[in-house]
Design a protein around this motif. Structure first.
Motif, PDB file in Angstrom:
ATOM      1  N   LEU A 149       0.848  -1.190   0.000  1.00 55.28           N
ATOM      2  CA  LEU A 149       0.000   0.000   0.000  1.00 55.28           C
ATOM      3  C   LEU A 149       0.884   1.240   0.000  1.00 55.28           C
ATOM      4  CD1 LEU A 149      -2.665  -1.020   2.681  1.00 55.28           C
ATOM      5  CD2 LEU A 149      -2.865  -1.155   0.194  1.00 55.28           C
ATOM      6  N   HIS A 177      -6.413   2.321  -7.693  1.00 57.05           N
ATOM      7  CA  HIS A 177      -6.057   1.989  -6.317  1.00 57.05           C
ATOM      8  C   HIS A 177      -7.294   1.633  -5.484  1.00 57.05           C
ATOM      9  CE1 HIS A 177      -1.669   2.782  -5.707  1.00 57.05           C
ATOM     10  NE2 HIS A 177      -1.846   3.122  -6.968  1.00 57.05           N
ATOM     11  N   ASP A 198      -3.311   5.258  -0.445  1.00 54.55           N
ATOM     12  CA  ASP A 198      -4.258   4.184  -0.182  1.00 54.55           C
ATOM     13  C   ASP A 198      -4.849   4.338   1.216  1.00 54.55           C
ATOM     14  OD1 ASP A 198      -3.905   2.779  -2.671  1.00 54.55           O
ATOM     15  OD2 ASP A 198      -1.982   2.061  -1.890  1.00 54.55           O
ATOM     16  N   LEU A 235      -7.912  -1.778  -3.417  1.00 54.76           N
ATOM     17  CA  LEU A 235      -8.295  -1.845  -2.000  1.00 54.76           C
ATOM     18  C   LEU A 235      -9.484  -2.782  -1.797  1.00 54.76           C
ATOM     19  CD1 LEU A 235      -7.901   1.909  -0.987  1.00 54.76           C
ATOM     20  CD2 LEU A 235      -6.447  -0.011  -0.270  1.00 54.76           C
TER      21      LEU A 235
END
Length: 177
Positions: A46, A83, A50, A87
């Motif tokens: 990450l 991103h 993030d 996630l």
């Protein structure tokens, strides 16, 4: 041009995302390179951004229709939609169901969905009554076909990583969200 950009980021652990739409000539007239700390890898590959995406999600207002500002690219140098998808794939956040996303609809929108089934007496209903009527008359699949907006929600894994990297959130400028 790439050589100039690469010189800005030669010491960065992760190379920045630069949108193909970015006007590099204009940017290079007054470049502001992404801070090195924003591009360091954290747990599970990450980045700081993030963590800030997770922070935004935890407010309960982040949806599939949320617009991404340029600071995602210029300050944190990430492709924010990509991103966000990562996630979700890694289990830090989920996309809510249609029923869980009802709080992103206004009363008129809910009434229109109910009217599609011939439900009457809607003008006297309060928000909670409208939600209950939707639960009473629609399946998840039926409701989902009436609107596309969905909320994002942190998973316990997302809450944990957000807590672990609270320092990133603390140093981020705050606005009234």
């Amino acid at each position: 041009m790439n050589t100039i950009v690469e010189t800005f980021y030669k010491d960065h652990q992760v190379k920045p995302f630069i949108s193909p739409e970015r006007d590099l000539d204009t940017w290079l007239q007054n470049p502001k390179p992404v801070p090195k700390r924003n591009m360091e890898l954290l747990t599970d590959d990450l980045l700081a951004r993030d963590i800030l995406l997770l922070w935004r999600i935890q407010f309960g207002t982040f949806t599939t229709e949320t617009w991404f500002t340029k600071y995602f690219e210029y300050t944190y140098s990430i492709d924010a939609p990509k991103h966000l998808k990562t996630l979700v794939e890694k289990g830090y956040a989920i996309i809510e169901t249609a029923f869980d996303s009802l709080d992103h609809l206004n009363a008129t929108m809910k009434m229109n969905v109910l009217k599609s089934k011939g439900i009457t007496g809607l003008s006297k209903m309060k928000a909670a009554d409208l939600n209950q009527a939707l639960h009473d008359h629609f399946s998840e699949k039926e409701l989902a076909s009436h609107f596309s907006i969905r909320g994002y929600k942190l998973t316990p894994k997302g809450e944990e990583i957000l807590e672990q990297y609270q320092d990133i959130v603390d140093r981020h400028p705050k606005k009234n969200l």
